[in-house]
Design a protein around this motif. Structure first.
Motif, PDB file in Angstrom:
ATOM      1  N   ILE A  59       0.844  -1.188   0.000  1.00 32.56           N
ATOM      2  CA  ILE A  59       0.000   0.000   0.000  1.00 32.56           C
ATOM      3  C   ILE A  59       0.884   1.244   0.000  1.00 32.56           C
ATOM      4  CG2 ILE A  59      -1.710   1.309   1.315  1.00 32.56           C
ATOM      5  CD1 ILE A  59      -2.647  -1.413   2.450  1.00 32.56           C
ATOM      6  N   GLY A  60       0.670   2.124  -0.956  1.00 34.36           N
ATOM      7  CA  GLY A  60       1.369   3.405  -0.992  1.00 34.36           C
ATOM      8  C   GLY A  60       0.652   4.432  -0.140  1.00 34.36           C
ATOM      9  N   ILE A  61       1.429   5.227   0.608  1.00 28.99           N
ATOM     10  CA  ILE A  61       0.865   6.264   1.484  1.00 28.99           C
ATOM     11  C   ILE A  61       1.500   7.595   1.106  1.00 28.99           C
ATOM     12  CG2 ILE A  61       0.542   7.053   3.852  1.00 28.99           C
ATOM     13  CD1 ILE A  61       0.909   4.154   4.764  1.00 28.99           C
ATOM     14  N   SER A  62       0.701   8.517   0.613  1.00 32.03           N
ATOM     15  CA  SER A  62       1.195   9.830   0.221  1.00 32.03           C
ATOM     16  C   SER A  62       0.425  10.917   0.954  1.00 32.03           C
ATOM     17  CB  SER A  62       1.068  10.018  -1.298  1.00 32.03           C
ATOM     18  OG  SER A  62      -0.280   9.851  -1.706  1.00 32.03           O
ATOM     19  N   THR A  63       0.919  12.141   0.854  1.00 29.11           N
ATOM     20  CA  THR A  63       0.318  13.282   1.531  1.00 29.11           C
ATOM     21  C   THR A  63      -0.121  14.310   0.497  1.00 29.11           C
ATOM     22  OG1 THR A  63       1.775  12.934   3.430  1.00 29.11           O
ATOM     23  CG2 THR A  63       0.671  15.048   3.285  1.00 29.11           C
ATOM     24  N   GLU A  64      -1.327  14.820   0.638  1.00 30.56           N
ATOM     25  CA  GLU A  64      -1.830  15.879  -0.241  1.00 30.56           C
ATOM     26  C   GLU A  64      -2.332  17.056   0.600  1.00 30.56           C
ATOM     27  OE1 GLU A  64      -4.768  14.347  -2.871  1.00 30.56           O
ATOM     28  OE2 GLU A  64      -3.402  12.926  -3.833  1.00 30.56           O
ATOM     29  N   PRO A  65      -1.869  18.290   0.309  1.00 31.42           N
ATOM     30  CA  PRO A  65      -0.690  18.549  -0.522  1.00 31.42           C
ATOM     31  C   PRO A  65       0.551  17.953   0.119  1.00 31.42           C
ATOM     32  CG  PRO A  65      -1.396  20.546   0.617  1.00 31.42           C
ATOM     33  CD  PRO A  65      -2.421  19.511   0.905  1.00 31.42           C
ATOM     34  N   LYS A  66       1.615  17.830  -0.651  1.00 28.04           N
ATOM     35  CA  LYS A  66       2.784  17.122  -0.161  1.00 28.04           C
ATOM     36  C   LYS A  66       3.392  17.812   1.047  1.00 28.04           C
ATOM     37  CE  LYS A  66       6.566  19.271  -2.766  1.00 28.04           C
ATOM     38  NZ  LYS A  66       7.717  19.026  -3.652  1.00 28.04           N
ATOM     39  N   ALA A  67       4.024  17.015   1.884  1.00 28.46           N
ATOM     40  CA  ALA A  67       4.790  17.532   3.019  1.00 28.46           C
ATOM     41  C   ALA A  67       6.263  17.360   2.697  1.00 28.46           C
ATOM     42  CB  ALA A  67       4.442  16.778   4.293  1.00 28.46           C
ATOM     43  N   GLY A  68       7.015  18.452   2.685  1.00 24.52           N
ATOM     44  CA  GLY A  68       8.449  18.379   2.418  1.00 24.52           C
ATOM     45  C   GLY A  68       8.748  17.871   1.027  1.00 24.52           C
ATOM     46  N   ILE A  69       9.628  16.878   0.940  1.00 23.16           N
ATOM     47  CA  ILE A  69      10.044  16.321  -0.344  1.00 23.16           C
ATOM     48  C   ILE A  69       8.881  15.630  -1.039  1.00 23.16           C
ATOM     49  CG2 ILE A  69      11.583  14.606  -1.415  1.00 23.16           C
ATOM     50  CD1 ILE A  69      13.641  15.304   0.740  1.00 23.16           C
ATOM     51  N   GLY A  70       7.964  15.085  -0.273  1.00 25.59           N
ATOM     52  CA  GLY A  70       6.748  14.536  -0.864  1.00 25.59           C
ATOM     53  C   GLY A  70       6.833  13.090  -1.275  1.00 25.59           C
ATOM     54  N   GLN A  71       7.640  12.305  -0.567  1.00 22.16           N
ATOM     55  CA  GLN A  71       7.758  10.893  -0.908  1.00 22.16           C
ATOM     56  C   GLN A  71       6.460  10.130  -0.684  1.00 22.16           C
ATOM     57  OE1 GLN A  71       9.283  12.265   1.804  1.00 22.16           O
ATOM     58  NE2 GLN A  71       9.564  10.793   3.452  1.00 22.16           N
ATOM     59  N   THR A  72       6.387   8.966  -1.294  1.00 21.37           N
ATOM     60  CA  THR A  72       5.317   8.011  -1.021  1.00 21.37           C
ATOM     61  C   THR A  72       5.873   6.919  -0.128  1.00 21.37           C
ATOM     62  OG1 THR A  72       4.227   8.404  -3.147  1.00 21.37           O
ATOM     63  CG2 THR A  72       3.719   6.329  -2.029  1.00 21.37           C
ATOM     64  N   ALA A  73       5.295   6.763   1.049  1.00 19.09           N
ATOM     65  CA  ALA A  73       5.673   5.653   1.922  1.00 19.09           C
ATOM     66  C   ALA A  73       5.058   4.370   1.375  1.00 19.09           C
ATOM     67  CB  ALA A  73       5.188   5.911   3.341  1.00 19.09           C
ATOM     68  N   GLN A  74       5.625   3.238   1.769  1.00 21.42           N
ATOM     69  CA  GLN A  74       5.080   1.943   1.382  1.00 21.42           C
ATOM     70  C   GLN A  74       4.819   1.129   2.647  1.00 21.42           C
ATOM     71  OE1 GLN A  74       4.286   1.324  -1.704  1.00 21.42           O
ATOM     72  NE2 GLN A  74       5.465   2.887  -2.799  1.00 21.42           N
ATOM     73  N   LEU A  75       3.643   0.567   2.707  1.00 23.99           N
ATOM     74  CA  LEU A  75       3.287  -0.337   3.798  1.00 23.99           C
ATOM     75  C   LEU A  75       3.288  -1.753   3.229  1.00 23.99           C
ATOM     76  CD1 LEU A  75       2.339  -0.334   6.825  1.00 23.99           C
ATOM     77  CD2 LEU A  75      -0.004  -0.507   5.922  1.00 23.99           C
ATOM     78  N   VAL A  76       4.259  -2.554   3.668  1.00 26.25           N
ATOM     79  CA  VAL A  76       4.415  -3.921   3.176  1.00 26.25           C
ATOM     80  C   VAL A  76       3.733  -4.853   4.168  1.00 26.25           C
ATOM     81  CG1 VAL A  76       6.032  -5.656   2.354  1.00 26.25           C
ATOM     82  CG2 VAL A  76       6.681  -3.239   2.303  1.00 26.25           C
ATOM     83  N   LEU A  77       2.769  -5.610   3.695  1.00 27.29           N
ATOM     84  CA  LEU A  77       1.982  -6.483   4.563  1.00 27.29           C
ATOM     85  C   LEU A  77       2.496  -7.912   4.498  1.00 27.29           C
ATOM     86  CD1 LEU A  77      -1.586  -5.201   3.623  1.00 27.29           C
ATOM     87  CD2 LEU A  77      -0.023  -4.288   5.349  1.00 27.29           C
ATOM     88  N   THR A  78       2.675  -8.530   5.669  1.00 28.32           N
ATOM     89  CA  THR A  78       3.037  -9.937   5.757  1.00 28.32           C
ATOM     90  C   THR A  78       2.125 -10.599   6.787  1.00 28.32           C
ATOM     91  OG1 THR A  78       4.619  -9.939   7.608  1.00 28.32           O
ATOM     92  CG2 THR A  78       5.446  -9.171   5.462  1.00 28.32           C
ATOM     93  N   PRO A  79       2.077 -11.922   6.842  1.00 22.73           N
ATOM     94  CA  PRO A  79       1.236 -12.577   7.849  1.00 22.73           C
ATOM     95  C   PRO A  79       1.604 -12.217   9.281  1.00 22.73           C
ATOM     96  CG  PRO A  79       1.857 -14.141   6.133  1.00 22.73           C
ATOM     97  CD  PRO A  79       2.652 -12.895   5.884  1.00 22.73           C
ATOM     98  N   GLU A  80       2.871 -11.856   9.516  1.00 24.96           N
ATOM     99  CA  GLU A  80       3.319 -11.530  10.874  1.00 24.96           C
ATOM    100  C   GLU A  80       3.090 -10.069  11.242  1.00 24.96           C
ATOM    101  OE1 GLU A  80       5.293 -13.158   8.622  1.00 24.96           O
ATOM    102  OE2 GLU A  80       4.733 -15.115   9.471  1.00 24.96           O
ATOM    103  N   GLY A  81       2.944  -9.207  10.255  1.00 25.01           N
ATOM    104  CA  GLY A  81       2.822  -7.778  10.494  1.00 25.01           C
ATOM    105  C   GLY A  81       3.397  -7.017   9.325  1.00 25.01           C
ATOM    106  N   SER A  82       3.500  -5.704   9.470  1.00 23.55           N
ATOM    107  CA  SER A  82       3.893  -4.871   8.328  1.00 23.55           C
ATOM    108  C   SER A  82       5.169  -4.087   8.593  1.00 23.55           C
ATOM    109  CB  SER A  82       2.759  -3.907   7.969  1.00 23.55           C
ATOM    110  OG  SER A  82       2.510  -3.017   9.040  1.00 23.55           O
ATOM    111  N   LEU A  83       5.756  -3.622   7.494  1.00 25.45           N
ATOM    112  CA  LEU A  83       6.872  -2.681   7.512  1.00 25.45           C
ATOM    113  C   LEU A  83       6.391  -1.374   6.913  1.00 25.45           C
ATOM    114  CD1 LEU A  83       9.939  -1.825   7.619  1.00 25.45           C
ATOM    115  CD2 LEU A  83      10.103  -2.759   5.290  1.00 25.45           C
ATOM    116  N   LEU A  84       6.625  -0.259   7.609  1.00 22.92           N
ATOM    117  CA  LEU A  84       6.377   1.064   7.052  1.00 22.92           C
ATOM    118  C   LEU A  84       7.698   1.590   6.522  1.00 22.92           C
ATOM    119  CD1 LEU A  84       4.451   3.422   6.519  1.00 22.92           C
ATOM    120  CD2 LEU A  84       5.066   4.314   8.784  1.00 22.92           C
ATOM    121  N   TRP A  85       7.788   1.765   5.221  1.00 19.70           N
ATOM    122  CA  TRP A  85       9.021   2.127   4.528  1.00 19.70           C
ATOM    123  C   TRP A  85       8.949   3.566   4.043  1.00 19.70           C
ATOM    124  CZ3 TRP A  85      13.809   0.394   3.714  1.00 19.70           C
ATOM    125  CH2 TRP A  85      14.516   0.801   2.583  1.00 19.70           C
TER     126      TRP A  85
END
Length: 270
Positions: A59-85
């Motif tokens: 899942i991509g997580i972005s901000t509108e309007p952008k905050a700072g550089i405006g990157q898109t975070a990624q939430l990686v889902l696994t059976p054990e839990g997720s990583l917020l990148w």
């Protein structure tokens, strides 16, 4: 805690005159000068986050309007839990609820210091989960907290989800390898050391993107060799820029092209 308006990286008080990340040659301080913001100020400007499924389990997580550089975070889902990148530089209660609806967060990590965002704030709101910071880049931390854990080389989040330090853009620059992504062919989440280009067929290897400063050919080849040990078919960059397929070969061939240009092999074309 205050947030740099330009890069959206959080920082403890007392504040320096200039944000060290933006004053570095890889970034920039705007012509109108340094500004520091509170989270309340960001909220009052009408900011909100947008969650969008890139593929099953990502899942991509972005901000509108952008905050700072405006990157898109990624939430990686696994059976054990997720990583917020590559956490973004803004957070609100609705976003926290949306993230936790997908299960517990195992860790937060950034590809490099430009992408730190408000990582400690994210940790606190998500249950004080570990914030993983490459030891080689600890000097760029603007906010200290017990949630921060330093790592080097490789760091397993859970089975099939591992961080790899590549260096390049920063000494601690890293990628996240998600083995289950791309229907089991593997996904690489990258930052500025390996940056998917708009043509979706090549990647770039740069020390600075806004100031147009390349990495050497030797460094590009070294990064590519490190990543060639991994199995992956797709790359997502830190702005949701994508190499949709054949990404492992794209990295290898792009590094060879980069090295050839820096050697002068194509000077006859200039």
């Amino acid at each position: 805690m205050l947030i740099c308006a330009t890069c959206a990286v959080e920082r403890d008080e007392p504040l320096p005159e200039l944000c060290p990340i933006c004053a570095d040659e890889r970034q920039y301080v705007p012509e109108d000068g340094q500004r520091w913001l509170t989270m309340d100020e960001l909220t009052r400007t009408g900011r909100h986050t947008v969650l969008e499924q890139n593929e099953p389990g990502l899942i991509g997580i972005s901000t509108e309007p952008k905050a700072g550089i405006g990157q898109t975070a990624q939430l990686v889902l696994t059976p054990e839990g997720s990583l917020l990148w590559d956490p973004v530089g803004y957070i609100d209660d609705q976003t926290v609820e949306s993230v936790l609806d997908h299960g517990p967060v195992l860790a937060i990590a950034a590809s490099h210091p430009h992408m730190f965002g408000v990582q400690v704030e994210w940790s606190h709101r998500l249950g004080h989960v570990p914030v993983l910071v490459a030891d080689a880049d600890r000097q760029w931390l603007g906010r200290t907290d017990p949630c921060i854990t330093f790592w080097s080389g490789t760091k397993a989040i859970t089975e099939g989800l591992v961080l790899y330090q590549t260096g390049g853009h920063f000494p601690g620059s890293a990628v996240a390898h998600w083995a289950a992504g791309a229907a089991g062919k593997g996904v690489l989440l990258s930052g500025d050391s390996v940056f998917p280009n708009p043509d979706r067929r090549t990647v770039a290897f740069m020390r600075s993107y806004p100031n147009r400063l390349p990495l050497s050919g030797a460094v590009a080849l070294g990064i590519a060799a490190r990543l060639d040990e991994l199995e992956f078919d797709r790359i997502y960059g830190n702005f949701n820029n994508v190499i949709p397929s054949g990404a492992r070969g794209v990295v290898r061939e792009s590094a060879q092209r980069h090295a050839a240009w820096t050697r002068g092999d194509f000077d006859h074309l200039t």
